[in-house]
Structures are given as C-alpha cells and as structure tokens.
Design a protein around this motif. Structure first.
Motif, PDB file in Angstrom:
ATOM      1  N   CYS A   1       1.345  -1.169   0.111  1.00 18.72           N
ATOM      2  CA  CYS A   1       0.274  -0.036  -0.024  1.00 18.72           C
ATOM      3  C   CYS A   1       1.258   1.172   0.143  1.00 18.72           C
ATOM      4  O   CYS A   1       2.247   1.233   0.844  1.00 18.72           O
ATOM      5  CB  CYS A   1      -0.790   0.017   1.432  1.00 18.72           C
ATOM      6  SG  CYS A   1      -2.052   1.144   1.696  1.00 18.72           S
TER       7      CYS A   1
ATOM      8  N   THR B   1       0.454   3.310   1.338  1.00 17.15           N
ATOM      9  CA  THR B   1       0.149   3.839   2.925  1.00 17.15           C
ATOM     10  C   THR B   1       2.437   3.480   3.709  1.00 17.15           C
ATOM     11  O   THR B   1       2.561   3.735   5.158  1.00 17.15           O
ATOM     12  CB  THR B   1      -0.184   4.009   3.916  1.00 17.15           C
ATOM     13  OG1 THR B   1      -1.376   4.578   3.065  1.00 17.15           O
ATOM     14  CG2 THR B   1      -0.130   3.888   5.427  1.00 17.15           C
TER      15      THR B   1
ATOM     16  N   HIS C   1      -0.340  -4.082   5.797  1.00 18.45           N
ATOM     17  CA  HIS C   1      -1.360  -4.379   6.343  1.00 18.45           C
ATOM     18  C   HIS C   1      -2.437  -4.608   5.990  1.00 18.45           C
ATOM     19  O   HIS C   1      -3.721  -3.999   6.141  1.00 18.45           O
ATOM     20  CB  HIS C   1      -1.545  -2.763   6.735  1.00 18.45           C
ATOM     21  CG  HIS C   1      -1.311  -1.456   6.500  1.00 18.45           C
ATOM     22  ND1 HIS C   1      -0.535  -0.545   6.175  1.00 18.45           N
ATOM     23  CD2 HIS C   1      -2.079  -0.839   4.817  1.00 18.45           C
ATOM     24  CE1 HIS C   1      -0.955   0.514   4.922  1.00 18.45           C
ATOM     25  NE2 HIS C   1      -2.059  -0.014   4.531  1.00 18.45           N
ATOM     26  N   GLU C   2      -1.790  -4.973   4.700  1.00 18.95           N
ATOM     27  CA  GLU C   2      -3.149  -5.818   4.412  1.00 18.95           C
ATOM     28  C   GLU C   2      -2.880  -7.502   4.119  1.00 18.95           C
ATOM     29  O   GLU C   2      -2.676  -7.897   2.902  1.00 18.95           O
ATOM     30  CB  GLU C   2      -3.229  -5.513   2.366  1.00 18.95           C
ATOM     31  CG  GLU C   2      -3.417  -3.874   2.780  1.00 18.95           C
ATOM     32  CD  GLU C   2      -3.525  -3.341   0.900  1.00 18.95           C
ATOM     33  OE1 GLU C   2      -2.834  -4.506  -0.229  1.00 18.95           O
ATOM     34  OE2 GLU C   2      -4.357  -2.411   1.104  1.00 18.95           O
TER      35      GLU C   2
ATOM     36  N   CYS D   1      -7.429  -3.350   2.800  1.00 16.26           N
ATOM     37  CA  CYS D   1      -6.790  -1.502   3.359  1.00 16.26           C
ATOM     38  C   CYS D   1      -7.642  -1.115   2.054  1.00 16.26           C
ATOM     39  O   CYS D   1      -8.561   0.182   2.712  1.00 16.26           O
ATOM     40  CB  CYS D   1      -5.405  -1.518   3.062  1.00 16.26           C
ATOM     41  SG  CYS D   1      -4.945   0.480   3.645  1.00 16.26           S
TER      42      CYS D   1
ATOM     43  N   ARG E   1      -2.973  -2.969  -8.242  1.00 15.58           N
ATOM     44  CA  ARG E   1      -2.567  -3.344  -6.533  1.00 15.58           C
ATOM     45  C   ARG E   1      -1.626  -4.327  -6.109  1.00 15.58           C
ATOM     46  O   ARG E   1      -1.590  -5.416  -6.941  1.00 15.58           O
ATOM     47  CB  ARG E   1      -3.354  -3.779  -5.212  1.00 15.58           C
ATOM     48  CG  ARG E   1      -4.353  -2.850  -4.634  1.00 15.58           C
ATOM     49  CD  ARG E   1      -4.203  -1.313  -4.527  1.00 15.58           C
ATOM     50  NE  ARG E   1      -3.452  -1.803  -2.826  1.00 15.58           N
ATOM     51  CZ  ARG E   1      -3.280  -0.610  -2.181  1.00 15.58           C
ATOM     52  NH1 ARG E   1      -3.374   0.949  -2.936  1.00 15.58           N
ATOM     53  NH2 ARG E   1      -3.677  -0.573  -0.603  1.00 15.58           N
TER      54      ARG E   1
HETATM   55 ZN   LIG Z   1      -2.907   1.256   2.562  1.00 16.47          ZN
END
Ligand SMILES: [Zn+2]
Ligand SMILES: [Zn+2]
Length: 341
Positions: free
Chosen positions: A42, A44, A64-65, A152, A334
C-alpha cells in the motif's frame, strides 16, 4: 522456511528494504501467530519504509493488507479465533478500550490505535504476530492474494461511500482510477449510485467503464467540477488521488450539502475556495479505513457483487521490487506479495 526461523522483509530506514531470517515467533497474551499467505503493498507503507512516522522504530516489517492462517493462539484470545482459521489484518489493528473515542464506541479514532506495520511488525513476512482484536475473518471463497488489498484499499473506499449521506440513484464521483479508485468505482456502482469516474487523460476510460462507471470524466480535457454540474452535481466525491492540489477544484462539482471525502494522502496542503463551502453548505471530510467487523461487511459485499481488486503478485523475496513499482505508480492496480504458504 525451517521450523526454527522465518523469512521477513524489514525496513531499515531511508527507503531500504532487506530480506532477513528471524527466529520463529510465539504469540503473547491477546495475540495470534499467523502463517502469512499474502500481503498487499500500500502507498501508506512509505510511512514505514521511508520513516518519520511518530512512534516508528527500525527495523520494522511493513505491510497492513495481510491474509494468512492462524498457526498458534496466545493466552486470553477469544474462542472466535482458532488454529487453522483464515484471517486478515488491516491497518488499524488494535484499540485501547480506554480512551474517550473507545469509550464512545468509535474504535477507528482510538487515541492509542496500534497501526500494523508501524507500531508492530506487519505482513511482508512468512509469519506475523497480530493482536486478536484486529483480526478479520476471511471467507474461503476468496484467495489470499484477492482478499489482501481489500483489507486496506477495499475497506477505505467501501466505508467512505457507506458512511456518506449519498442515497441510491444519486450521483457519486470517484476521483482517481488507481489502487483505491478502481475499487471505489466498483463499490459505488454496486451500492446503487450513479457513478462518475474522474481521471487524467483517456487511458483509464475503458477500464473505468468496465468497472461499472456510468460516466467517465477526463480531467485533462474538461473541468471535472463543470462536468459533474452538467450531470446534476455530485452528492459525494471520494478523492483517492495522491495530490491534494487536484482535490480543491472539485468542490464546485458538488450539489448543495454535498461532501468531498478524502481518502488519498498527499504531502502538500489542500486549497479550497471558501465560497464553494459557504454557498451550497458543502463540506470536506477525511475517512480512515474501518474496523475489523466493517472489513468483514466489505468482504461479504465484495463476494455478493463480485468485486475484486486487480492485482499483480510478486514473491516475498522480491518485495523491494514490488514496492518500487507501487512508488512509481506502475502497479496495475495493487501489488500483492505472496509467500508460497
Ligand atoms: Zn493501506
Ligand atoms: Zn482507545
């Protein structure tokens, strides 16, 4: 992976990622040990890889995915979570239960929120320790690589729309048809909104219409706010682009009482023409992912309506390459790391 160790990709600061072998983990109270199957990359993650986020120390495993299976359960974990179960972990992985927001049931805004891959190690790894209260149950119908980015990018766009005041049939615009926006267009269409996709150039037109957009607005060819007004004005615009400079001019594309919901992060400030707020009582808000149970709602909705992220997979050991591809905005749409588990 030998039994005693697992492979992880850790950020060491200054944009560097390195593949390391670490000793096997044991879950503490309130934690589960995951065998990670897939983890999305991501934008982030730059907070971890480039550094600088408050409370972050290096080395730190980003990600965080995360989707995997529970390999071990620590003490004080609810019977809801069992060894062998498929689960996911998103960005917001633990609430304190004690701060004012938690006491009001507003867990997203917990003042002591543990952020996955920032405050504790995330999913660029074969194993991960996760707080049980941050776990998301993953339906068997979804592959790990399919489910990962939904945790996310999916929940972010789903909640931005679901928590908005837009009603079925109303015009909703998604600005940006990238990692977030290509999911936002699908959610908006399937939630029953008249859906306009806004992107630069003609390159995304075909994809946006395939994903379900009723209208495509090329922001290089026309002023997107005027285009939205010609369609009657948007009740909600979800801004997913990474450049705030492109968001301010969208305000006048909103109907009176309409709202610009920002989910894309960018460094520079947002500039707004104040008269577009006053005349028409328009507003601006941010939206930050969602809670684990809301992520479960989003996964059920995605299965119901056949909504998926378009992904490119990369093996864990090539995480740095996948991360660089995401940074260069080349991912379609992604990037997902896979461990082979
Ligand atoms: Zn994210
Ligand atoms: Zn709290």
């Amino acid at each position: 992976m030998s039994a005693a160790t697992y492979r992880a990709v850790q950020a060491t600061g200054g944009g560097k990622l390195e593949l390391v072998e670490r000793p096997r983990l044991t879950p503490g109270p309130g934690q589960v040990l995951l065998t990670v199957e897939a983890c999305g990359i991501c934008h982030t993650d730059t907070l971890t890889v480039e550094g600088g986020f408050p409370g972050l120390t290096h080395p730190r495993v980003p990600g965080h995915e995360v989707v995997g299976r529970i390999a071990a359960v620590g003490a004080q974990v609810s019977a809801r979570w069992q060894v062998g179960q498929r689960v996911g972990v998103g960005f917001l992985s633990g609430r304190c239960g004690e701060c004012e927001s938690c006491r009001r049931g507003d867990f997203v805004n917990c003042a002591n929120q543990a952020l996955t891959g920032i405050h504790h190690d995330g999913g660029y790894a074969e194993q991960m320790l996760a707080p049980a209260q941050g776990l998301v149950a993953i339906p068997e119908e979804l592959s790990a690589a399919e489910a990962a980015p939904l945790l996310c990018a999916g929940i972010t766009t789903f909640n931005a729309l679901r928590k908005s005041s837009a009603r079925p049939g109303e015009l909703v615009a998604i600005q940006g048809v990238g990692g977030l926006g290509h999911l936002g267009v699908q959610f908006a269409r399937h939630m029953g909104f008249r859906t306009a996709a806004i992107a630069r150039g003609q390159g995304k037109r075909k994809l946006a219409l395939e994903l379900g957009a009723h209208h495509y607005i090329d922001s290089e060819a026309e002023d997107p706010a005027q285009a939205l007004q010609r369609l009657g004005g948007a009740s909600v615009i979800v801004a997913t682009a990474a450049n705030p400079a492109s968001m301010g001019p969208l305000m006048s594309g909103l109907k009176p009482q309409g709202r610009l919901v920002i989910v894309g992060a960018g460094a520079e400030p947002l500039k707004i023409d104040v008269s577009s707020l006053l005349f028409g009582e328009r507003s601006i808000a941010g939206s930050n992912t969602g809670t684990p149970v809301e992520a479960e709602d989003m996964l059920s909705f995605s299965l119901l309506r056949d909504i998926r992220a378009r992904i490119e997979t990369v093996p864990l050991e090539r995480a740095a390459e996948g991360y660089a591809r995401m940074l260069r905005n080349e991912a379609r749409f992604r990037m997902v790391l896979t461990t082979g588990a």
